[in-house]
Write a protein that holds these residues in place. Sequence first.
Motif, PDB file in Angstrom:
ATOM      1  N   GLY A 176       0.822  -1.206   0.000  1.00  0.00           N
ATOM      2  CA  GLY A 176       0.000   0.000   0.000  1.00  0.00           C
ATOM      3  C   GLY A 176       0.854   1.254   0.000  1.00  0.00           C
ATOM      4  N   PHE A 205      -0.206   3.333  -3.141  1.00  0.00           N
ATOM      5  CA  PHE A 205      -1.211   4.378  -2.916  1.00  0.00           C
ATOM      6  C   PHE A 205      -0.705   5.719  -3.435  1.00  0.00           C
ATOM      7  CE2 PHE A 205      -3.797   2.280   0.743  1.00  0.00           C
ATOM      8  CZ  PHE A 205      -4.312   1.408  -0.174  1.00  0.00           C
ATOM      9  N   ASP A 254      -1.038   9.178  -2.568  1.00  0.00           N
ATOM     10  CA  ASP A 254      -0.493  10.363  -1.890  1.00  0.00           C
ATOM     11  C   ASP A 254      -0.200  10.079  -0.417  1.00  0.00           C
ATOM     12  OD1 ASP A 254      -2.886  10.376  -0.590  1.00  0.00           O
ATOM     13  OD2 ASP A 254      -3.802  11.856  -1.902  1.00  0.00           O
ATOM     14  N   HIS A 285      -1.567  10.976   2.429  1.00  0.00           N
ATOM     15  CA  HIS A 285      -2.645  10.574   3.328  1.00  0.00           C
ATOM     16  C   HIS A 285      -3.040   9.118   3.135  1.00  0.00           C
ATOM     17  CE1 HIS A 285      -3.866  15.001   3.964  1.00  0.00           C
ATOM     18  NE2 HIS A 285      -3.066  14.578   4.905  1.00  0.00           N
ATOM     19  N   THR A 286      -3.219   8.698   1.892  1.00  0.00           N
ATOM     20  CA  THR A 286      -3.626   7.308   1.667  1.00  0.00           C
ATOM     21  C   THR A 286      -2.522   6.345   2.100  1.00  0.00           C
ATOM     22  OG1 THR A 286      -2.973   7.684  -0.600  1.00  0.00           O
ATOM     23  CG2 THR A 286      -5.311   7.658  -0.151  1.00  0.00           C
ATOM     24  N   LEU A 324      -0.495   6.826   4.566  1.00  0.00           N
ATOM     25  CA  LEU A 324      -0.563   6.727   6.032  1.00  0.00           C
ATOM     26  C   LEU A 324      -1.661   5.770   6.459  1.00  0.00           C
ATOM     27  CD1 LEU A 324       0.019  10.422   7.099  1.00  0.00           C
ATOM     28  CD2 LEU A 324       1.522   8.496   7.501  1.00  0.00           C
ATOM     29  N   HIS A 325      -2.786   5.804   5.736  1.00  0.00           N
ATOM     30  CA  HIS A 325      -3.851   4.821   6.000  1.00  0.00           C
ATOM     31  C   HIS A 325      -3.268   3.413   5.997  1.00  0.00           C
ATOM     32  CE1 HIS A 325      -7.812   6.750   5.906  1.00  0.00           C
ATOM     33  NE2 HIS A 325      -7.319   7.634   5.061  1.00  0.00           N
ATOM     34  N   ALA A 326      -2.554   3.101   4.904  1.00  0.00           N
ATOM     35  CA  ALA A 326      -2.039   1.741   4.732  1.00  0.00           C
ATOM     36  C   ALA A 326      -1.078   1.388   5.861  1.00  0.00           C
ATOM     37  CB  ALA A 326      -1.331   1.632   3.390  1.00  0.00           C
ATOM     38  N   THR A 378      -0.561   2.733   9.026  1.00  0.00           N
ATOM     39  CA  THR A 378      -1.039   2.629  10.406  1.00  0.00           C
ATOM     40  C   THR A 378      -1.890   1.383  10.610  1.00  0.00           C
ATOM     41  OG1 THR A 378      -2.765   4.149   9.735  1.00  0.00           O
ATOM     42  CG2 THR A 378      -0.970   5.060  11.011  1.00  0.00           C
ATOM     43  N   LYS A 379      -2.854   1.172   9.728  1.00  0.00           N
ATOM     44  CA  LYS A 379      -3.787   0.069   9.969  1.00  0.00           C
ATOM     45  C   LYS A 379      -3.142  -1.295   9.787  1.00  0.00           C
ATOM     46  CE  LYS A 379      -7.358   2.921   7.957  1.00  0.00           C
ATOM     47  NZ  LYS A 379      -6.780   4.036   8.628  1.00  0.00           N
ATOM     48  N   ALA A 380      -2.429  -1.467   8.679  1.00  0.00           N
ATOM     49  CA  ALA A 380      -1.839  -2.785   8.420  1.00  0.00           C
ATOM     50  C   ALA A 380      -0.761  -3.112   9.450  1.00  0.00           C
ATOM     51  CB  ALA A 380      -1.263  -2.828   7.012  1.00  0.00           C
ATOM     52  N   THR A 388       0.406   5.884  15.605  1.00  0.00           N
ATOM     53  CA  THR A 388      -0.783   6.669  15.299  1.00  0.00           C
ATOM     54  C   THR A 388      -0.520   8.154  15.537  1.00  0.00           C
ATOM     55  OG1 THR A 388      -3.126   6.900  15.653  1.00  0.00           O
ATOM     56  CG2 THR A 388      -1.874   6.307  17.540  1.00  0.00           C
ATOM     57  N   PHE A 415      -0.550  11.014  12.649  1.00  0.00           N
ATOM     58  CA  PHE A 415      -1.346  12.237  12.793  1.00  0.00           C
ATOM     59  C   PHE A 415      -0.481  13.472  12.560  1.00  0.00           C
ATOM     60  CE2 PHE A 415      -2.668  15.637  15.746  1.00  0.00           C
ATOM     61  CZ  PHE A 415      -3.874  15.960  15.158  1.00  0.00           C
ATOM     62  N   ALA A 462       0.437  13.756   8.885  1.00  0.00           N
ATOM     63  CA  ALA A 462      -0.729  14.180   8.104  1.00  0.00           C
ATOM     64  C   ALA A 462      -1.001  15.665   8.324  1.00  0.00           C
ATOM     65  CB  ALA A 462      -1.946  13.344   8.498  1.00  0.00           C
TER      66      ALA A 462
END
Lengths: 329, 100, 95, 166
Positions: free
Chosen positions: C24, C28, C30, C32-33, C35-37, C39-41, C78, C82, C85
């Motif tokens: 990811g 992904f 940019d 932000h996306t 960071l999504h990948a 943190t969650k994964a 996290t 933050f 971001a």
Amino acid sequence: MPVSDLLASGFDVLLCIGLLWLAWQAITGTGLFRSVVMFMVFGLMMAVTWARLGSPDLALAEAAIGAGITGALLLNACRAAVSEMRSDEQPLRDRPSGVPKWLALPLSLAAGVGLAWLMHSIPRDGGPTPEAAIKAAETHFLDNPITSVLLDFRAIDTLLEMAVLLLALVGARVLLDQRRLPALYPVPDHPMPMLPSLLAMITPVLLLTGLYLFWAGSHAPGGAFQAGALLGALGVMYQLAGRFTPTHEPGTVNALLITVGLGLFSLFACLSLLWAPAPLSHPEQGAYALVLLIEFALMLSIAATLVLLFVGSRSLQLRRSTNHPGGRQ
Amino acid sequence: MTGWLFSVTAGLLFAIGLYGVLIRTELVRRLLAANVMATAVFLFLIVVAAETPDGPDPVPQAMVLTGIVIAVSLTAFALALIRHFRAVTGESDPEGGDDD
Amino acid sequence: MLTDWWTIALVTVGCAFFLAGTVGLLRFPDVHTRLHALTKADNVGLGLICLGLMIHDGTLPGILRLGFIWILAIFAATVSAFLIARWHESAGTED
Amino acid sequence: MSLRRRATQDLPAAFIIAALLALLWLGLAEGEGWWFGGPAILAVVLMTLHLSPVRAQPLHPLGLLRFVAYFISQSLYGGLDVAGRALHPRLPLLIEKRQIAVQLPDGPARTVLVGTISLLPGTLAVDLEDDLLTVHGIAGDPMANIRRLEKRVADLFGLPDAGMRI
């Protein structure tokens, strides 16, 4: 070869390739920021390598210092380079050096391979020194052989190392103070959201882990160096979060912290002549307590020196978070 | 096998660091290269320590531990020197001052 | 041993999450996306690896140690996600 | 502020930190060295209260249980979701950015909220300016997720659930 050995060898090969690739990227890549990040990852991989080679003590120190504090120092340098560059100048240009590339590459390779060959041909049966050190460590009052080397067999090295640390700090301070360079990190007016919470959570954990490493140093991986590095890293975090404010006023606590290690160690070196023919020998009674005391002082000095080296200022003052009922100081 | 592999890696790391010191003129990068060279030397020492028959030899390990702390303090000092140099001359490398 | 198989399974699945997070990060578009990948994964991946190692270790101190590692790592992750971001939001939209 | 009031305010926090640190010491030292660990914990608690003052916040036991269950299940779901999107050949991302007004009071509750958002499916906390939270979403209905999360956090701290305005 059993499967587990094969897996371990595969892991080693990957580790080595990773190290070489990261080092190459850090040195030849364009863009200083990118290089610094590569170097920090290189430091972390080095920590894994130390653990793999049976040196957890080094892994701890490398993770805190090699990747953490050196990385933060280099990031500082990036920031200084950008903020202090004249506007008409290309940032961080790299000119062709005096040594042409076609000469530098084979020259370096020859040096590296030659060194590897030399080191490989050193006999590994040890000779007298390691055997003596390992044998002596078995009956020593400290159960961690590395700590006994640092604070007993080769205490003079450690003493001089503390002197080097202090000298580096004094030197850096003279250089930065003289020019009255502007502070790299102006203190923020109000704290960033979430950062105080992270600090509040990490402060007790790092403090206790540092003290644990200090305590463990006498019998397990750990000691003044690792503990000092960890506490120093915490101090760097406080500085970056704007909770330690750099000042040019001399501070008593700061001065005490950076000199107590070298001071106490030197005092011990002089006093030990009272009970032993050579300096830095431990007494029969109370050697353990004495080592703990000296190590504690070393830990404080290493931590304080690392933080002040990072900041480059004369001393630091604590600024408490503004939303606490205790108010600001 | 392990010792051989890490010896060769240390040699190559030393080569990469030396190459960087020779080729890069920008000072921070050169310092970084020197740090890679120092790490290579540490790696040599630890490989020798790990292969000592009576178990890992504590003397090189203690030396490297000291070395890591010395290396960071020297890096900090060198960075202060670089900042000072830049403030005095406005240049980011010592060899390029004459052509502009 | 059955517990060994649990450990192997959990650590393997945890590593797979790390791998997916890295994919990811690379795919992904940019900040932000990405960071999504990450943190969650990584949260799930590290959680499963720690759980697997807890089963392997089985002693109270070991379990506590791994639990602290997981909580500290995800909280640090996290918060730094933050802050990155937030910095990226205020610095503009270039990558 | 009088020393006495300060002490009564800090005491609960001190006990909680000390208890957690005792667990940490047990984990690190494997039950050994309490002669050093005990005083060390005491010193660390005092230093923490000096360096990074925190106030204890009472937790609701049932709320805690529900929050943990919710957090674990949603973390797993969030991880699976983002892994699926990363590995999907067409990279399906439903990107949206929204601002919402946070009803939870300043302090630990908000920290938990902002800290948790980025670990749950499809949402990422981007900014928090006063009461205004900026959220970046890639999947599902991020607003509904955050509303549910805020309720769980309110339950966790035993706060009245005020609902959320968008």
